[in-house]
Design a protein around this motif. Structure first.
Motif, short mmCIF file in Angstrom:
data_model
loop_
_atom_site.label_atom_id
_atom_site.label_comp_id
_atom_site.label_asym_id
_atom_site.label_seq_id
_atom_site.Cartn_x
_atom_site.Cartn_y
_atom_site.Cartn_z
N LYS A 252 28.27 -78.67 -7.86
CA LYS A 252 29.62 -78.47 -8.42
C LYS A 252 30.57 -78.31 -7.24
CE LYS A 252 30.47 -76.39 -12.32
NZ LYS A 252 30.66 -77.50 -13.27
N THR A 253 30.98 -79.45 -6.72
CA THR A 253 31.90 -79.45 -5.59
C THR A 253 33.17 -80.21 -5.95
OG1 THR A 253 32.11 -79.93 -3.22
CG2 THR A 253 30.88 -81.53 -4.55
N LEU A 254 34.24 -79.90 -5.24
CA LEU A 254 35.57 -80.35 -5.63
C LEU A 254 35.70 -81.86 -5.75
CD1 LEU A 254 37.61 -78.01 -3.21
CD2 LEU A 254 36.38 -77.42 -5.30
N GLY A 255 35.20 -82.58 -4.77
CA GLY A 255 35.41 -84.02 -4.72
C GLY A 255 34.78 -84.77 -5.87
N ASN A 256 33.68 -84.23 -6.43
CA ASN A 256 33.05 -84.91 -7.56
C ASN A 256 34.02 -85.08 -8.72
OD1 ASN A 256 30.58 -85.15 -6.32
ND2 ASN A 256 29.63 -83.42 -7.37
N TYR A 257 34.82 -84.06 -8.93
CA TYR A 257 35.72 -84.07 -10.08
C TYR A 257 36.98 -84.89 -9.80
CZ TYR A 257 32.36 -80.81 -11.81
OH TYR A 257 31.18 -80.25 -12.22
N ALA A 258 37.44 -84.83 -8.55
CA ALA A 258 38.59 -85.67 -8.18
C ALA A 258 38.22 -87.15 -8.30
CB ALA A 258 39.03 -85.36 -6.75
#
Length: 353
Positions: free
Chosen positions: A194-200
């Motif tokens: 669950k890291t930021l770039g995955n969702y961006a």
């Protein structure tokens, strides 16, 4: 470490519990803790909710070195507050930490800190059916430095938000769309964190799906674009004949805690549960032959999300009769009853505050 507590001078008005959305209202206090190389994790504190002060060159803003979790606190029928499998969230947070070169946290201490924060904010835990207090633990890189390396300083914080249903549809079937124009992750990357770039990286495909009238994207594997992986905000399950199938954890799929709960409950009920590769062609063929009974997603935000329609390339299928399927309904009811304390779940699943 001793956690210091500073109370807010003025408290916010509580929202109408019958009109709660998702992730727009925040409580009076938050938890903060800092890290540097000399002191390690230090200065744990509960203090008034407010902005974070950071330099424009703070590394998380430029390189995305950050991780987070999502879980909920529930008001049970006796008025107590309980958590659903929180140890698994902090365990997964440390897994994400390792993948992002962030120093590990003491999981037991983090859980105790969360409980102390919830004790301060207990009046914010709603009691209306289907409502809860969403919990967002987050760790971000804090070095003011424009260079590609792991940060030497970090901030760990926890914020709280009273929430209602995640989807405007509520517990009703959603429509999802398979994309072959974009990929989410590949094995060896950070798709299982669950890291930021995955969702961006998922936003463009999600926006295209919304414009086409669909709630979320169903991702295929990033190499062959053949095997089903997960949906934007949830893991995915298929019921084909008497088999409950979810894609196996291959290193590019988030190991969802609700997903694991569905698998465990299904096995305890004597269902045939399979964690294996499943291609989108198998799904479409199962529908064409009348063997596809249900599709549903699982996740912290929505718990169980039935899928009533699936679009793949130029083909649109209605799943089942377009209504909530019996297994999706059974899992939704069972997990919610455990979360709200109406029934006793497997040992260790509920943590009282």
């Amino acid at each position: 470490m001793q956690i210091s507590i500073t109370k807010a001078d003025q408290l916010k008005s509580k929202p109408d519990e019958n009109k709660l959305g998702f992730g727009t209202i925040f409580t009076d206090h938050m938890f903060n803790m800092d890290y540097n190389v000399e002191k390690g994790w230090h200065n744990p504190r509960i203090e008034p909710y407010g902005p974070l002060s950071m330099d424009p060159s703070t590394m998380v803003l430029h390189y995305g070195q950050g991780v987070f979790e999502g879980l909920k606190a529930y008001r049970n029928k006796k008025g107590g507050i309980q958590l659903f499998r929180p140890q698994e969230n902090f365990k997964r947070l440390n897994y994400s930490n390792r993948k992002l070169c962030i120093p590990k946290i003491d999981e037991a201490f983090a859980l105790d800190a969360l409980k102390q924060l919830l004790d301060v904010e207990q009046a914010w835990v709603p009691s209306q059916p289907g409502t809860s207090l969403y919990i967002r633990p987050t760790i971000i890189a804090m070095d003011p430095f424009l260079g590609v390396r792991a940060s030497f300083t970090y901030r760990f914080f926890i914020i709280l938000s009273p929430v209602g249903a995640y989807y405007a549809e509520g517990f009703n079937p959603v429509k999802i769309m398979v994309t072959k124009d974009h990929v989410r992750a590949v094995r060896g990357g950070v798709g299982d964190t669950k890291t930021l770039g995955n969702y961006a990286a998922s936003l463009l495909a999600g926006d295209e799906a919304h414009k086409a009238g669909y709630t979320q994207v169903l991702w295929l594997d990033g190499v062959e674009q053949k095997y089903v992986e997960e949906v934007g905000a949830m893991n995915i399950f298929f019921v084909i004949d008497d088999e409950l199938i979810t894609p196996m954890l291959s290193g590019s799929i988030l190991p969802g805690i609700t997903r694991d709960s569905v698998v465990a409950l299904g096995q305890s009920w004597g269902l045939k549960v399979s964690e294996r590769k499943i291609s989108i062609d198998e799904v479409m063929d199962a529908h064409a032959s009348g063997h596809l009974k249900e599709i549903f997603g699982s996740g912290t935000a929505a718990v169980i999300s039935p899928v009533g329609e699936l679009k793949y390339e130029d083909t649109v299928i209605t799943v089942g009769d377009g209504q909530v399927g019996p297994l999706a309904h059974r899992f939704f009811e069972a997990i919610q009853e455990i979360q709200y304390g109406a029934i006793e779940g497997p040992a260790g699943w509920i943590e009282m505050v």
